[in-house]
Design a protein around this motif. Structure first.
Motif, PDB file in Angstrom:
ATOM      1  N   THR A 199       0.855  -1.184   0.000  1.00  0.00           N
ATOM      2  CA  THR A 199       0.000   0.000   0.000  1.00  0.00           C
ATOM      3  C   THR A 199       0.887   1.229   0.000  1.00  0.00           C
ATOM      4  OG1 THR A 199      -1.685  -1.174   1.286  1.00  0.00           O
ATOM      5  CG2 THR A 199      -1.845   1.233   1.202  1.00  0.00           C
ATOM      6  N   HIS A 240      -2.898   4.576  -3.737  1.00  0.00           N
ATOM      7  CA  HIS A 240      -3.962   5.481  -3.303  1.00  0.00           C
ATOM      8  C   HIS A 240      -3.407   6.903  -3.262  1.00  0.00           C
ATOM      9  CE1 HIS A 240      -4.935   1.533  -1.573  1.00  0.00           C
ATOM     10  NE2 HIS A 240      -6.207   1.900  -1.606  1.00  0.00           N
ATOM     11  N   ASP A 266      -9.756  16.270   1.923  1.00  0.00           N
ATOM     12  CA  ASP A 266      -9.994  15.049   2.672  1.00  0.00           C
ATOM     13  C   ASP A 266      -9.588  15.200   4.138  1.00  0.00           C
ATOM     14  OD1 ASP A 266      -9.177  13.360  -0.244  1.00  0.00           O
ATOM     15  OD2 ASP A 266     -11.014  12.920   0.871  1.00  0.00           O
ATOM     16  N   ASN A 267     -10.207  14.383   4.981  1.00  0.00           N
ATOM     17  CA  ASN A 267      -9.703  14.187   6.335  1.00  0.00           C
ATOM     18  C   ASN A 267      -8.495  13.272   6.205  1.00  0.00           C
ATOM     19  OD1 ASN A 267      -9.114  13.361   8.930  1.00  0.00           O
ATOM     20  ND2 ASN A 267     -11.191  12.659   9.408  1.00  0.00           N
ATOM     21  N   GLY A 308      -7.758  10.444   8.869  1.00  0.00           N
ATOM     22  CA  GLY A 308      -8.846   9.484   8.847  1.00  0.00           C
ATOM     23  C   GLY A 308      -8.848   8.650   7.578  1.00  0.00           C
ATOM     24  N   ARG A 309      -8.570   9.302   6.449  1.00  0.00           N
ATOM     25  CA  ARG A 309      -8.552   8.580   5.181  1.00  0.00           C
ATOM     26  C   ARG A 309      -7.417   7.556   5.143  1.00  0.00           C
ATOM     27  NH1 ARG A 309     -10.411   5.734   1.676  1.00  0.00           N
ATOM     28  NH2 ARG A 309      -9.944   6.057  -0.535  1.00  0.00           N
ATOM     29  N   ARG A 316      -5.998   6.106   7.723  1.00  0.00           N
ATOM     30  CA  ARG A 316      -6.341   5.009   8.637  1.00  0.00           C
ATOM     31  C   ARG A 316      -7.372   4.072   8.004  1.00  0.00           C
ATOM     32  NH1 ARG A 316      -4.783   4.879  13.691  1.00  0.00           N
ATOM     33  NH2 ARG A 316      -3.550   6.596  14.547  1.00  0.00           N
ATOM     34  N   GLU A 317      -8.295   4.642   7.239  1.00  0.00           N
ATOM     35  CA  GLU A 317      -9.291   3.815   6.557  1.00  0.00           C
ATOM     36  C   GLU A 317      -8.633   2.931   5.499  1.00  0.00           C
ATOM     37  OE1 GLU A 317     -13.057   4.459   3.488  1.00  0.00           O
ATOM     38  OE2 GLU A 317     -12.256   6.162   4.617  1.00  0.00           O
ATOM     39  N   ILE A 318      -7.734   3.508   4.707  1.00  0.00           N
ATOM     40  CA  ILE A 318      -7.081   2.753   3.632  1.00  0.00           C
ATOM     41  C   ILE A 318      -6.229   1.621   4.194  1.00  0.00           C
ATOM     42  CG2 ILE A 318      -5.309   2.918   1.822  1.00  0.00           C
ATOM     43  CD1 ILE A 318      -6.299   5.836   1.374  1.00  0.00           C
ATOM     44  N   THR A 319      -5.530   1.909   5.293  1.00  0.00           N
ATOM     45  CA  THR A 319      -4.565   0.944   5.833  1.00  0.00           C
ATOM     46  C   THR A 319      -5.159   0.019   6.890  1.00  0.00           C
ATOM     47  OG1 THR A 319      -3.855   2.582   7.478  1.00  0.00           O
ATOM     48  CG2 THR A 319      -2.615   2.485   5.401  1.00  0.00           C
ATOM     49  N   GLY A 320      -6.407   0.269   7.271  1.00  0.00           N
ATOM     50  CA  GLY A 320      -7.015  -0.577   8.295  1.00  0.00           C
ATOM     51  C   GLY A 320      -6.470  -0.301   9.683  1.00  0.00           C
ATOM     52  N   GLY A 321      -6.196   0.957   9.991  1.00  0.00           N
ATOM     53  CA  GLY A 321      -5.761   1.318  11.341  1.00  0.00           C
ATOM     54  C   GLY A 321      -4.550   2.218  11.411  1.00  0.00           C
TER      55      GLY A 321
END
Length: 369
Positions: free
Chosen positions: A215, A236, A243-244, A247-248, A250-255
């Motif tokens: 990623t 990505h 964008d946030n 938050g974005r 963390r969403e893409i990477t799962g944490g």
């Protein structure tokens, strides 16, 4: 014997460079005379031109030179006349960092690269109006010829036709790629995010792809650069203006990302880079900050999650080994840094600088022919 050269001279902070005829000293015992074929324009050159670093003026800047060796001093055995070389940053070779093969952290890095003079205080350039400061990053390669040092010339194996492309490997490209490969050591399958997609950040994207990162996230304010980041390997992209960001990521990477890199030097962006890390993640900082700037972190989050923040200079690189490594990756098609480069003739160096400052060009390179 001295050499008559043409050089771009910075005479006043904030003013355009002036093309002048100068006289360059013959190489001393540890020096190397290089006919410059091309030189990259780096952000550090622009910072000095704007007066934000204490390099004395008038001076010839330029520190991403590529060329052909014409003469060597009596103590130089590393290269010989006719060798194709890249000139990188200068170091002392004797301090604890240099002895540990950590040359980017040489204890004399600043005086040997920014003071515009040799170690004994002399300058190697003379003009019609008097001495001109030289030895910027051990080279001053905004010129048709430059004096490098045995320690900062790197022999490379490329055809002469490809030599004009090689200069940016000396600093900007080396810095971005080296931070990923040498300092962070991003492993195969990891998640990586870079803040800022200029030439340094895009070099980091290409390096992360070459390392096999699963990623790769690029963050910038400019959609055109984010599009380029995708073309070069980003999986990505995040527009920091809409964008946030944390938050974005963390969403893409799962944490949270395993590795992050800030190329901007902006404290608020560095905070985002650290906040976007997952547990035990590592962030690197390499952007040149304004003097006196400070970084503020959430101490509880930083400590309890085992995060790390590190400073990096010149990609934590040994140019003698790392620059040839990048050349080999480029030859193999795994590091297409040539896609970042726009060439300018030497007499248009001020256009190259203006285009770089305006973001119209990712990596300007001036050619001497």
């Amino acid at each position: 014997m001295t050499t008559q050269i043409r050089a771009a001279v910075a005479r006043e902070a904030g003013a355009p460079l002036s093309l002048e005829d100068l006289t360059l000293d013959a190489p001393r015992a540890d020096e190397v005379l290089v006919r410059i074929v091309a030189t990259g324009v780096c952000h550090t050159d622009l910072v000095v031109i704007d007066g934000h670093l204490p390099t004395p003026l008038p001076a010839v800047l330029g520190h991403e030179g590529a060329g052909v060796v014409e003469a060597v001093g009596s103590n130089v055995t590393k290269v010989a006349p006719g060798d194709r070389v890249v000139l990188t940053f200068n170091t002392c070779g004797t301090c604890p960092s240099c002895r540990d093969n950590a040359m980017a952290y040489c204890h004399e890095f600043f005086p040997r690269n920014f003071f515009g003079q040799r170690e004994d205080g002399s300058v190697a350039l003379q003009g019609a109006e008097g001495p001109v400061h030289s030895n910027f990053f051990g080279q001053s390669s905004f010129a048709t010829h430059a004096l490098g040092h045995a320690r900062n010339v790197v022999r490379i194996d490329v055809p002469e036709a490809d030599l004009p492309l090689m200069g940016p490997l000396a600093c900007g490209i080396q810095t971005g790629a080296g931070t990923v490969m040498n300092a962070l050591k991003v492993p195969e399958g990891a998640s990586f995010v870079v803040f800022g997609t200029g030439s340094v950040g895009l070099a980091a994207v290409m390096a992360a792809r070459a390392q096999g990162a699963a990623t790769i996230i690029a963050v910038d304010l400019h959609d055109t650069r984010l599009h380029t980041a995708r073309d070069l390997g980003a999986t990505h992209v995040v527009n920091a203006g809409s964008d946030n960001v944390v938050g974005r990521i963390r969403e893409i990477t799962g944490g949270g990302a395993g590795y992050a890199l800030d190329t901007t030097g902006q404290p608020a962006v560095i905070r985002q880079a650290v906040d976007a890390l997952g547990s035990r993640g590592t962030a690197a900082v390499l952007g040149a900050p304004m003097p006196g700037s400070e970084i503020t972190l959430d101490n509880s989050d930083f400590m309890s999650s085992g995060k790390r923040l590190m400073g990096v200079v010149e990609g934590d690189s040994d140019g003698d080994t790392f620059i040839p490594r990048l050349v080999d990756l480029w030859k193999a098609g795994h590091f297409p840094f040539d896609r970042l480069v726009t060439f300018y003739p030497f007499d248009r160096i001020n256009d190259a600088i203006e285009d770089s400052q305006a973001g119209r060009t990712i990596k300007p390179v001036v050619t001497m022919s």
